[in-house]
Design a protein around this motif. Structure first.
Motif, PDB file in Angstrom:
ATOM      1  N   THR A 247       1.493  -4.527   3.162  1.00 55.88           N
ATOM      2  CA  THR A 247       2.265  -3.321   2.125  1.00 55.88           C
ATOM      3  C   THR A 247       3.687  -3.506   3.070  1.00 55.88           C
ATOM      4  O   THR A 247       4.907  -3.573   2.767  1.00 55.88           O
ATOM      5  N   ARG A 248       3.968  -3.127   4.336  1.00 54.11           N
ATOM      6  CA  ARG A 248       4.875  -3.454   5.239  1.00 54.11           C
ATOM      7  C   ARG A 248       5.337  -4.614   5.047  1.00 54.11           C
ATOM      8  O   ARG A 248       6.558  -4.990   5.019  1.00 54.11           O
ATOM      9  N   GLU A 249       4.485  -6.050   4.744  1.00 56.10           N
ATOM     10  CA  GLU A 249       5.297  -7.296   5.100  1.00 56.10           C
ATOM     11  C   GLU A 249       6.007  -7.496   3.715  1.00 56.10           C
ATOM     12  O   GLU A 249       6.368  -8.391   3.591  1.00 56.10           O
ATOM     13  N   ARG A 250       5.407  -6.940   2.192  1.00 59.69           N
ATOM     14  CA  ARG A 250       5.920  -6.629   0.945  1.00 59.69           C
ATOM     15  C   ARG A 250       7.342  -6.133   1.359  1.00 59.69           C
ATOM     16  O   ARG A 250       7.748  -6.217   0.175  1.00 59.69           O
ATOM     17  N   TYR A 251       7.931  -5.677   2.032  1.00 61.95           N
ATOM     18  CA  TYR A 251       9.155  -4.488   2.438  1.00 61.95           C
ATOM     19  C   TYR A 251       9.265  -3.353   1.191  1.00 61.95           C
ATOM     20  O   TYR A 251       9.538  -2.967   0.739  1.00 61.95           O
ATOM     21  N   ILE A 252       7.857  -2.388   1.453  1.00 63.85           N
ATOM     22  CA  ILE A 252       8.023  -1.709   0.381  1.00 63.85           C
ATOM     23  C   ILE A 252       8.321  -0.015   0.936  1.00 63.85           C
ATOM     24  O   ILE A 252       7.663   0.736   1.603  1.00 63.85           O
TER      25      ILE A 252
ATOM     26  N   GLY B   5       4.613 -10.368  -3.993  1.00 62.80           N
ATOM     27  CA  GLY B   5       5.672 -10.958  -5.271  1.00 62.80           C
ATOM     28  C   GLY B   5       5.342 -10.818  -6.632  1.00 62.80           C
ATOM     29  O   GLY B   5       5.684 -10.792  -7.694  1.00 62.80           O
ATOM     30  N   SER B   6       4.408  -9.315  -6.335  1.00 61.34           N
ATOM     31  CA  SER B   6       4.126  -8.867  -7.665  1.00 61.34           C
ATOM     32  C   SER B   6       4.533  -7.335  -8.415  1.00 61.34           C
ATOM     33  O   SER B   6       5.260  -7.594  -9.976  1.00 61.34           O
ATOM     34  N   GLY B   7       5.818  -7.481  -7.880  1.00 63.04           N
ATOM     35  CA  GLY B   7       6.680  -6.286  -8.119  1.00 63.04           C
ATOM     36  C   GLY B   7       6.735  -5.234  -8.947  1.00 63.04           C
ATOM     37  O   GLY B   7       6.944  -4.247  -9.096  1.00 63.04           O
ATOM     38  N   CYS B   8       4.737  -4.701  -7.839  1.00 62.32           N
ATOM     39  CA  CYS B   8       4.504  -3.655  -8.089  1.00 62.32           C
ATOM     40  C   CYS B   8       4.327  -2.508  -6.921  1.00 62.32           C
ATOM     41  O   CYS B   8       4.577  -3.317  -5.643  1.00 62.32           O
ATOM     42  N   THR B   9       3.834  -1.231  -7.199  1.00 64.63           N
ATOM     43  CA  THR B   9       4.162  -0.366  -6.456  1.00 64.63           C
ATOM     44  C   THR B   9       1.952  -0.299  -5.824  1.00 64.63           C
ATOM     45  O   THR B   9       1.549  -0.476  -6.397  1.00 64.63           O
ATOM     46  N   PRO B  10       1.988  -0.407  -4.102  1.00 62.82           N
ATOM     47  CA  PRO B  10       0.613  -0.178  -4.130  1.00 62.82           C
ATOM     48  C   PRO B  10      -0.379   1.024  -3.624  1.00 62.82           C
ATOM     49  O   PRO B  10       0.784   1.710  -3.298  1.00 62.82           O
ATOM     50  N   LEU B  11      -1.098   0.601  -3.638  1.00 65.72           N
ATOM     51  CA  LEU B  11      -1.966   1.548  -3.991  1.00 65.72           C
ATOM     52  C   LEU B  11      -2.947   1.862  -2.988  1.00 65.72           C
ATOM     53  O   LEU B  11      -2.802   0.979  -1.802  1.00 65.72           O
ATOM     54  N   GLY B  12      -2.939   3.269  -2.592  1.00 63.80           N
ATOM     55  CA  GLY B  12      -4.257   3.123  -1.059  1.00 63.80           C
ATOM     56  C   GLY B  12      -3.809   4.226  -0.163  1.00 63.80           C
ATOM     57  O   GLY B  12      -2.412   4.545  -0.308  1.00 63.80           O
ATOM     58  N   TRP B  13      -3.954   4.043   1.110  1.00 61.65           N
ATOM     59  CA  TRP B  13      -3.678   5.315   1.829  1.00 61.65           C
ATOM     60  C   TRP B  13      -2.246   3.950   3.166  1.00 61.65           C
ATOM     61  O   TRP B  13      -2.872   3.040   3.695  1.00 61.65           O
ATOM     62  N   HIS B  14      -1.538   4.671   3.370  1.00 63.44           N
ATOM     63  CA  HIS B  14      -0.680   4.157   3.691  1.00 63.44           C
ATOM     64  C   HIS B  14       0.463   4.914   4.988  1.00 63.44           C
ATOM     65  O   HIS B  14      -0.713   6.168   5.504  1.00 63.44           O
ATOM     66  N   GLN B  15       1.208   4.586   6.103  1.00 56.55           N
ATOM     67  CA  GLN B  15       1.723   5.807   6.823  1.00 56.55           C
ATOM     68  C   GLN B  15       2.460   5.056   7.210  1.00 56.55           C
ATOM     69  O   GLN B  15       3.565   4.299   6.675  1.00 56.55           O
TER      70      GLN B  15
END
Length: 169
Positions: free
Chosen positions: A121-126, A45-55
């Protein structure tokens, strides 16, 4: 489609608004992007880009033409043009390709925080996805996703595999 000249890692820099692709530890290309208007952050709900390691967990849209419109990760049958954009001014356009990101750091960008707040991140649909060419790159304007030029996201889509690591800083 098989991935050729595959990229081993992607680094997204929210300060410089760039996405850099690495192959075997060497930077091979840097592209202009647009991250979140609300800045960086992990929470739902933040509307922000998430930081850190992803794949990259999923690749969507490989068989569709440039400018294909996606809603809920499904092709709508529409191809974006100026008239369509004017008809739906409030739409958050997701075009051409989708690279769905999945966080790799539990409690940071995967699952929930220690306080029990969703930060996944995945559940936020980024996603990394295409956007109308009228949208500026190099300026944070998204709702959390990483926006790219359509030609760039199609090129990237063909270079990466599911499982490619993505670091967002």
């Amino acid at each position: 489609m098989s991935v050729t000249n595959s990229i081993s890692q992607i680094v997204i820099d929210t300060t410089t608004q760039t996405l850099t692709l690495y192959q075997d530890g060497m930077a091979v290309r840097t592209l202009r992007i647009s991250t979140a208007k609300n800045g960086t952050g992990q929470l739902e709900g933040s509307g922000c880009t998430p930081l850190g390691w992803h794949q990259i967990s999923d690749k969507i849209g490989g068989s569709y033409p440039l400018g294909s419109v996606f809603v809920g990760r499904q092709f709508t049958g529409e191809i974006y043009d100026e008239c369509l954009g004017q008809a739906f001014l409030e739409r958050d356009w997701i075009l051409s390709r989708i690279l769905w990101l999945e966080g790799l750091e539990v409690g940071v960008n995967r699952g929930k925080t220690l306080e029990g707040i969703l930060c996944d991140t995945r559940e936020r649909y980024i996603y990394i996805h295409g956007t109308p060419d009228t949208e500026p790159m190099g300026v944070p304007l998204s709702h959390g996703c990483i926006r790219m030029r359509n030609v760039d996201v199609v090129w990237l889509y063909d270079k990466v595999a599911v499982g490619t690591k993505v670091l967002i800083v």
